[in-house]
Scaffold this active site. Structure first.
Site, PDB file in Angstrom:
ATOM      1  N   GLY A 144      18.168  77.736  26.109  1.00  0.00           N
ATOM      2  CA  GLY A 144      19.360  78.189  26.278  1.00  0.00           C
ATOM      3  C   GLY A 144      19.609  79.680  27.041  1.00  0.00           C
ATOM      4  O   GLY A 144      20.712  80.321  26.666  1.00  0.00           O
ATOM      5  N   ASP A 194      18.416  71.701  38.487  1.00  0.00           N
ATOM      6  CA  ASP A 194      17.228  72.151  37.680  1.00  0.00           C
ATOM      7  C   ASP A 194      16.194  71.061  37.563  1.00  0.00           C
ATOM      8  O   ASP A 194      14.868  71.482  37.503  1.00  0.00           O
ATOM      9  CB  ASP A 194      17.844  71.780  36.091  1.00  0.00           C
ATOM     10  CG  ASP A 194      19.062  72.643  35.967  1.00  0.00           C
ATOM     11  OD1 ASP A 194      19.301  73.532  36.715  1.00  0.00           O
ATOM     12  OD2 ASP A 194      19.709  72.825  34.948  1.00  0.00           O
TER      13      ASP A 194
END
Ligand code: ADP
Ligand code: MG
Length: 407
Positions: A144, A194
């Protein structure tokens, strides 16, 4: 394996031995046997080109020396459950998740296991038979924090499944499968950066990824005298998920108003001509996208020329654009960037910016390697004094992408 590949592989194992030992031990204690497969996939940091992977842009990420490692074993004996079952245990979350292996487009588990389930579903969609398996996950990618632990988890899972099923996907398809898992199973409409970074990462190379053609131009980054320092603000403001979808929407609306189909075709003049028909939010978003696409290409050139001051200047402009036009920064990130700016080149800092989605997470800073300890000390100290929060940081060279580990 060539000699060079073997040397790299041995070095990788040496460096990440703690993670490997941990995951193997936990596998034994969860499932009473040794794993037959070990797969690893890295997180990534984006040096420049933020919030434009979903806006037809270029991004300049590198895989980082932080990995999700999965230990696994397929279950092939007659006691295998019917329908087949997947078990995954996360050491970091100390949580075992379990789901039946079957074709589906939505998750049946509501935990982190969704990422694993989504990747399994992607293999099934391609007609690959996935047997029951047990798995354990260990990771040193901060979660996160904008370093893409979710993509690392997906890509490590896909790499493990390739080995279990013997079905090897073309690398770009593997990345796209995992992106789809993130969209459908985690509900995050991310771009391709990503997963591509985690698959295609190479030692000593940045990747200039063209998010339209999905092609990668390698950009060498070998200079030992400069380093990439990643500083975690250790805050995550809750608004981030909704804001991400909102920004995407604003960009789509702005592009329609400008009457173009791709941001690649839009010049600042086009934006000025359409200014009257845009809200100020749409205008700011468009301004960021157009200028960031240009900065990213310029930064890749500057990296190639080892022109560190120029890279730093572009990083700084990128941050200001994300802060003022795209409005995805936050006080803590701004303070980290400001502190890096206070040090300046004489203090060993070329440039600094927020990286990842924003509203918390990390900054990325280009620094002189010789001054890295002093830089960390200064920034940690003043960040703590101004926010009451302890930052954490590490440096990383561009790292190797997803791979299996022998032994
Ligand atoms: P980021 O990708 O920037 O780290 P995300 O919110 O996209 O942040 O992904 C983080 C999520 O990914 C976690 O909340 C968790 O669900 C999953 N995840 C990442 N690493 C692990 C891990 N080691 N074990 C279990 N789940 C993980
Ligand atoms: Mg993520």
């Amino acid at each position: 394996m060539t000699d060079i590949a073997e040397k790299h592989s041995n070095r990788w194992i040496e460096r990440h031995n703690d993670l490997l030992t941990q995951v193997k031990q936990e596998f034994r204690s969860q499932f009473g046997q040794a794993p037959s497969i070990l797969a690893a996939a890295p997180g990534r940091v984006n040096l420049i080109g933020e919030h434009i992977d979903y806006n037809d842009g270029f991004v300049l990420p590198m895989a980082i020396e932080r990995y999700v490692v999965i230990a696994a074993a397929p279950l092939t004996d007659s006691s295998t459950a019917n329908p087949p079952t997947a078990k995954a245990y996360s050491i970091d979350l100390q949580d075992l998740t379990e789901f039946s292996i079957g074709s589906r487009s939505k998750p049946t588990v509501d935990t982190w296991g969704r990422y694993v389930e989504g990747v399994v579903a992607g293999f099934l969609d391609r007609g690959v038979n996935v047997p029951s398996f047990n798995s354990v996950i260990a990771s040193n990618v901060p979660t996160g924090s904008g370093l893409s632990s979710s993509a690392a988890l997906e890509i490590a899972t896909a790499t493990m499944l390739e080995s279990i099923t013997g079905h090897w996907l073309p690398p770009a398809e593997k990345a796209l499968l995992c992106q789809q898992a993130e969209h459908q199973f985690a509900g995050v409409p991310c771009g391709i950066m990503d997963q591509f970074s985690s698959v295609f990462g190479k030692l000593n190379q940045l990747m200039l990824l063209d998010c339209v053609s999905q092609s990668i131009e390698p950009v060498a980054f070998k200079a030992d005298e400069v380093s990439i320092l990643i500083i975690n603000s250790n805050v995550k403001h809750e608004l981030s998920e909704g804001e991400y979808a909102q920004r995407r929407g604003q960009c789509e609306q702005a592009l329609r108003q400008i009457n173009k189909t791709s941001w690649r075709e839009v010049m600042l003049d086009d934006l000025e001509s359409a200014k009257g028909s845009l809200t100020s939010t749409q205008y700011g978003c468009a301004q960021h996208v157009i200028t960031e696409i240009e900065r990213t290409q310029q930064a890749a050139e500057a990296f190639k020329e080892c022109n560190w001051s120029r890279v730093g200047e572009l990083m700084h402009k990128s941050h200001t654009s994300l802060q003022k036009d795209y409005k995805v920064s936050c006080d803590e990130l701004d303070i980290l960037v400001e502190l890096a700016g206070e040090l300046g080149t004489s203090g060993g800092v070329y440039g600094s910016r927020m990286t990842g989605g924003g509203f918390g997470g990390c900054t990325v800073t280009l620094v002189k390697t010789a001054q890295i300890d002093a830089i960390k000390k200064f920034i940690h100290h003043h960040y703590q004094a101004r926010t009451g929060i302890q930052a954490t940081s590490f440096a990383s060279r561009p790292a190797q992408g997803a791979h299996l580990i022998q032994g």
